[in-house]
Design a protein around this motif. Structure first.
Motif, PDB file in Angstrom:
ATOM      1  N   ALA A 183     -12.385 -11.396  -4.225  1.00 20.84           N
ATOM      2  CA  ALA A 183     -11.284 -10.832  -3.431  1.00 20.84           C
ATOM      3  C   ALA A 183     -11.149 -11.388  -2.021  1.00 20.84           C
ATOM      4  N   ALA A 184     -12.236 -11.875  -1.415  1.00 25.72           N
ATOM      5  CA  ALA A 184     -12.207 -12.420  -0.042  1.00 25.72           C
ATOM      6  C   ALA A 184     -11.630 -11.416   0.960  1.00 25.72           C
ATOM      7  N   SER A 185     -10.405 -11.648   1.458  1.00 27.21           N
ATOM      8  CA  SER A 185      -9.792 -10.727   2.423  1.00 27.21           C
ATOM      9  C   SER A 185      -9.197  -9.490   1.752  1.00 27.21           C
ATOM     10  N   GLY A 186      -8.991  -9.567   0.432  1.00 27.96           N
ATOM     11  CA  GLY A 186      -8.370  -8.473  -0.308  1.00 27.96           C
ATOM     12  C   GLY A 186      -6.864  -8.577  -0.428  1.00 27.96           C
ATOM     13  N   ILE A 187      -6.278  -9.646   0.084  1.00 29.58           N
ATOM     14  CA  ILE A 187      -4.816  -9.750   0.157  1.00 29.58           C
ATOM     15  C   ILE A 187      -4.147  -9.649  -1.209  1.00 29.58           C
ATOM     16  N   ARG A 188      -4.745 -10.270  -2.235  1.00 26.50           N
ATOM     17  CA  ARG A 188      -4.096 -10.305  -3.542  1.00 26.50           C
ATOM     18  C   ARG A 188      -4.007  -8.899  -4.146  1.00 26.50           C
ATOM     19  N   SER A 211     -19.909 -11.596  -0.779  1.00 29.04           N
ATOM     20  CA  SER A 211     -20.164 -11.677   0.657  1.00 29.04           C
ATOM     21  C   SER A 211     -20.029 -10.297   1.298  1.00 29.04           C
ATOM     22  N   LYS A 212     -21.066  -9.875   2.008  1.00 31.28           N
ATOM     23  CA  LYS A 212     -21.026  -8.579   2.700  1.00 31.28           C
ATOM     24  C   LYS A 212     -19.974  -8.596   3.810  1.00 31.28           C
ATOM     25  N   VAL A 213     -19.823  -9.732   4.471  1.00 31.61           N
ATOM     26  CA  VAL A 213     -18.816  -9.862   5.532  1.00 31.61           C
ATOM     27  C   VAL A 213     -17.417  -9.670   4.945  1.00 31.61           C
ATOM     28  N   ALA A 214     -17.185 -10.270   3.787  1.00 35.15           N
ATOM     29  CA  ALA A 214     -15.886 -10.129   3.119  1.00 35.15           C
ATOM     30  C   ALA A 214     -15.637  -8.682   2.705  1.00 35.15           C
ATOM     31  N   VAL A 215     -16.654  -8.040   2.156  1.00 37.28           N
ATOM     32  CA  VAL A 215     -16.512  -6.653   1.700  1.00 37.28           C
ATOM     33  C   VAL A 215     -16.173  -5.724   2.865  1.00 37.28           C
ATOM     34  N   ASP A 216     -16.798  -5.943   4.006  1.00 38.02           N
ATOM     35  CA  ASP A 216     -16.488  -5.129   5.192  1.00 38.02           C
ATOM     36  C   ASP A 216     -15.034  -5.324   5.622  1.00 38.02           C
ATOM     37  N   LEU A 217     -14.553  -6.576   5.536  1.00 40.46           N
ATOM     38  CA  LEU A 217     -13.167  -6.857   5.914  1.00 40.46           C
ATOM     39  C   LEU A 217     -12.197  -6.273   4.885  1.00 40.46           C
ATOM     40  N   ILE A 218     -12.552  -6.351   3.610  1.00 39.92           N
ATOM     41  CA  ILE A 218     -11.728  -5.729   2.564  1.00 39.92           C
ATOM     42  C   ILE A 218     -11.561  -4.239   2.835  1.00 39.92           C
ATOM     43  N   SER A 219     -12.648  -3.572   3.181  1.00 39.50           N
ATOM     44  CA  SER A 219     -12.606  -2.128   3.471  1.00 39.50           C
ATOM     45  C   SER A 219     -11.617  -1.830   4.584  1.00 39.50           C
ATOM     46  N   LYS A 220     -11.642  -2.666   5.616  1.00 41.52           N
ATOM     47  CA  LYS A 220     -10.734  -2.488   6.754  1.00 41.52           C
ATOM     48  C   LYS A 220      -9.283  -2.705   6.329  1.00 41.52           C
ATOM     49  N   ASN A 221      -9.051  -3.749   5.519  1.00 36.02           N
ATOM     50  CA  ASN A 221      -7.690  -4.078   5.095  1.00 36.02           C
ATOM     51  C   ASN A 221      -7.133  -3.074   4.094  1.00 36.02           C
ATOM     52  N   VAL A 280      -4.331   1.757   0.551  1.00 34.61           N
ATOM     53  CA  VAL A 280      -4.602   1.554  -0.882  1.00 34.61           C
ATOM     54  C   VAL A 280      -5.564   2.658  -1.340  1.00 34.61           C
ATOM     55  N   LYS A 281      -5.005   3.659  -1.971  1.00 38.88           N
ATOM     56  CA  LYS A 281      -5.779   4.862  -2.303  1.00 38.88           C
ATOM     57  C   LYS A 281      -6.553   4.746  -3.615  1.00 38.88           C
ATOM     58  N   VAL A 282      -6.332   3.673  -4.361  1.00 37.71           N
ATOM     59  CA  VAL A 282      -6.993   3.535  -5.666  1.00 37.71           C
ATOM     60  C   VAL A 282      -8.059   2.437  -5.646  1.00 37.71           C
ATOM     61  N   ALA A 283      -8.499   2.078  -4.444  1.00 37.57           N
ATOM     62  CA  ALA A 283      -9.438   0.963  -4.305  1.00 37.57           C
ATOM     63  C   ALA A 283     -10.879   1.382  -4.569  1.00 37.57           C
ATOM     64  N   PRO A 329       1.806   1.231 -12.464  1.00 34.89           N
ATOM     65  CA  PRO A 329       1.114   2.535 -12.437  1.00 34.89           C
ATOM     66  C   PRO A 329      -0.395   2.359 -12.258  1.00 34.89           C
ATOM     67  N   ILE A 330      -0.783   1.699 -11.170  1.00 38.11           N
ATOM     68  CA  ILE A 330      -2.189   1.326 -10.971  1.00 38.11           C
ATOM     69  C   ILE A 330      -3.028   2.562 -10.619  1.00 38.11           C
ATOM     70  N   GLU A 331      -4.067   2.760 -11.408  1.00 35.46           N
ATOM     71  CA  GLU A 331      -4.986   3.884 -11.173  1.00 35.46           C
ATOM     72  C   GLU A 331      -6.277   3.439 -10.493  1.00 35.46           C
ATOM     73  N   GLU A 332      -6.599   2.141 -10.642  1.00 39.01           N
ATOM     74  CA  GLU A 332      -7.806   1.619  -9.982  1.00 39.01           C
ATOM     75  C   GLU A 332      -7.689   0.118  -9.779  1.00 39.01           C
ATOM     76  N   ILE A 333      -8.038  -0.340  -8.578  1.00 41.99           N
ATOM     77  CA  ILE A 333      -8.212  -1.761  -8.299  1.00 41.99           C
ATOM     78  C   ILE A 333      -9.634  -1.952  -7.797  1.00 41.99           C
ATOM     79  N   ILE A 334     -10.398  -2.766  -8.500  1.00 38.30           N
ATOM     80  CA  ILE A 334     -11.730  -3.124  -8.021  1.00 38.30           C
ATOM     81  C   ILE A 334     -11.609  -4.389  -7.188  1.00 38.30           C
ATOM     82  N   PHE A 335     -11.943  -4.268  -5.914  1.00 43.73           N
ATOM     83  CA  PHE A 335     -12.001  -5.416  -5.013  1.00 43.73           C
ATOM     84  C   PHE A 335     -13.469  -5.838  -4.937  1.00 43.73           C
ATOM     85  N   ASN A 336     -13.776  -7.025  -5.402  1.00 40.99           N
ATOM     86  CA  ASN A 336     -15.174  -7.463  -5.400  1.00 40.99           C
ATOM     87  C   ASN A 336     -15.351  -8.774  -4.646  1.00 40.99           C
TER      88      ASN A 336
END
Length: 379
Positions: free
Chosen positions: A64-69, A90-100, A106-109, A80-87
Motif C-alpha cells: 500500500a505504501a502511502s495508501g493512496i490506491r 515498512s513501519k514508516v509506511a504503515v504509520d503514514l497510511i494510518s495518518k492518511n 476511511v472507516k472500513v480500514a 459496497p466496501i466493508e473492509e480494505i486491508i492496507f498492508n
C-alpha cells in the motif's frame, strides 16, 4: 520526515516532501522513505473506474505504501466496501497510511504491517491489488490463493526489459518464458505477464480470465478474474502459445507450438513463449468502463482515459500481435506511409494503444505490404 499534502482524485494525502530527497536537483520516488509516484496517477484513475464496475465488498492493497490506491477506491468507486486491508512491510509506511486513512475518513480500514506474501496466504477477499516496484511475479501465487472464487486481482508490472525481451535471462528467471525482442514487443510483454499468471494459477487448479489490460508510459496493468476448477485451468493453459517473427522478410504470427522456420520465406525466426494468445480485454467490461467514465469527469486524465478505452475497444476485435509499420518498411526499403492511410487502404484495421507505429488487422501480411508499397510510391 517532513510531510506535504497532495490531492489526487477525491483524496488528500500526506507524502514525504520530495525536496528533502532530491539528488543533484533530481528526484525519484524510490528515494523517499514511503513510495508515492505521481506518474502512476493514470493507473489509479483507471483502476478506480474498474473497481466501480467490479464492486467488491473486500479489498486488499497488499503493497500500500502511502495508501493512496485503497483510499481512492473507498472515496470514489461507490462500491459496497466493508473492509480494505492496507498492508505494507515498512513501519514508516504503515504509520503514514494510518495518518492518511484518518484524514480521508476511511472507516472500513484495517492496517497491517506484514510481509505481503505471508498475509495473502492467511486471508480471503474479493479483490487483490498488487502494485509493486518492479515485477509482480513474487506475489502471483499468493494473490491467487487470497482471492475468492469469481474474485479479481489487479497487477502492475514496471519491469519492461524482461517482459519485452530486452533482458532474456531475467525474463526466463522471473516469468519462465523464452523471450526475444520482436518488433511488436510492447504487446508481447503484456502477454508474457498473463502467461505467467495463468501458469501460476493452474498450480492450485484455478483459471484466469483477463478482463482489462493495457500498456502506458513505463508499465503494464492487468486485471484478471479467477475461478476454481482443474478443467477451467486446463482451458486457460490451452490458450498459451508462441509468437514468431522473421528477421529476413518481416513476417510474424502466432502458433500453438514453437516453429523454427518462417512460413513465408523459410528463413529462421525469432520466438517468444509461452505467451497468452487469448483475449486480453473483455468487450463488455470495456463498454461498461466507457459508460462509467462520465461519472469521473473530475479526474485529471479524463480525456486520456477515454482515448485509451476507445482504442482498446477497436483493437480487441483483431488477432494477437500488431504490425510495426517502421519495421516492415525497413525490410523492404520503402517510406512509411501515414498510419491512417494504411488503415484506410486495408479497410479492416485499427490503431493500437501499444505503439504509435503499429496497426492491428485481420488482413494478411502481403495485403499490408501491398498497401504500404502502393502508398509509399505516393509519399
Amino acid at each position: 520526515m517532513r510531510l506535504v499534502e497532495i490531492k489526487e482524485g477525491k483524496a488528500r494525502i500526506f507524502i514525504p516532501d520530495p525536496k528533502e530527497y532530491e539528488k543533484n536537483g533530481k528526484f525519484d520516488p524510490s528515494w523517499a522513505p514511503v513510495f508515492y509516484n505521481p506518474r502512476m496517477m493514470f493507473n489509479r484513475d483507471i483502476s478506480v473506474i474498474a473497481v466501480s464496475i467490479i464492486s467488491p465488498k473486500s479489498i486488499i492493497d497488499a503493497l500500500a505504501a502511502s495508501g493512496i490506491r485503497g483510499i481512492r477506491y473507498y472515496l470514489e468507486s461507490n462500491s459496497p466496501i466493508e473492509e480494505i486491508i492496507f498492508n505494507d512491510k515498512s513501519k514508516v509506511a504503515v504509520d503514514l497510511i494510518s495518518k492518511n486513512v484518518e484524514a480521508n475518513g476511511v472507516k472500513v480500514a484495517k492496517i497491517t504491517n506484514r510481509d505481503a506474501n505471508s498475509l495473502l496466504y492467511e486471508v480471503i477477499t474479493d479483490y487483490v491489488d498488487i502494485d509493486p516496484f518492479g515485477s509482480p511475479s513474487p506475489f502471483i501465487l499468493s494473490s491467487v490463493n487470497a482471492v475468492k472464487n469469481g474474485g479479481y486481482i489487479a497487477y502492475t508490472a514496471t519491469d519492461l526489459a524482461p517482459l519485452e525481451g530486452s533482458a532474456k535471462k531475467s525474463c526466463k528467471r522471473k516469468y519462465d518464458v523464452n523471450n526475444s525482442k520482436l518488433s511488436f514487443s510492447k504487446e508481447v510483454g503484456i502477454r508474457v505477464l498473463i502467461s505467467k499468471i495463468v501458469r501460476e494459477a493452474a498450480i492450485v487448479e484455478k483459471a484466469v480470465e483477463p478482463i482489462f489490460a493495457f500498456y502506458n508510459d513505463y508499465y503494464y496493468r492487468v486485471i484478471i478474474r479467477v475461478t476454481r476448477g482443474a478443467k477451467r485451468a486446463d482451458e486457460s493453459i490451452e490458450k498459451l502459445g508462441y509468437f514468431y517473427e522473421c528477421e529476413k522478410c518481416g513476417f510474424s504470427g502466432s502458433s500453438k507450438d514453437p516453429i523454427e522456420k518462417c512460413p513465408r520465406c523459410g528463413n529462421k525466426v525469432k520466438i517468444s513463449g509461452p505467451v497468452w494468445l487469448g483475449k486480453i480485454n473483455d468487450d463488455s467490461f470495456v463498454h461498461k468502463m466507457i459508460d462509467y467514465l462520465q461519472n469521473f469527469s473530475y479526474i485529471k486524465n479524463f480525456e486520456a482515459v477515454s482515448i485509451l478505452l476507445h482504442k482498446i475497444l477497436q483493437e480487441n476485435k483483431y488477432p494477437p500481435g500488431y504490425y510495426n509499420l517502421e519495421f516492415i518498411a525497413s525490410k523492404y526499403k520503402i517510406n512509411v506511409p501515414a498510419r491512417e492511410k494504411i488503415i484506410e487502404c486495408l479497410g479492416d484495421a485499427s490503431q493500437t494503444h501499444f505503439s504509435s507505429k503499429g496497426i492491428k488487422t485481420s488482413k494478411s501480411f502481403d495485403e499490408i505490404l501491398e498497401c504500404m508499397k502502393t502508398l509509399s510510391n505516393k509519399v
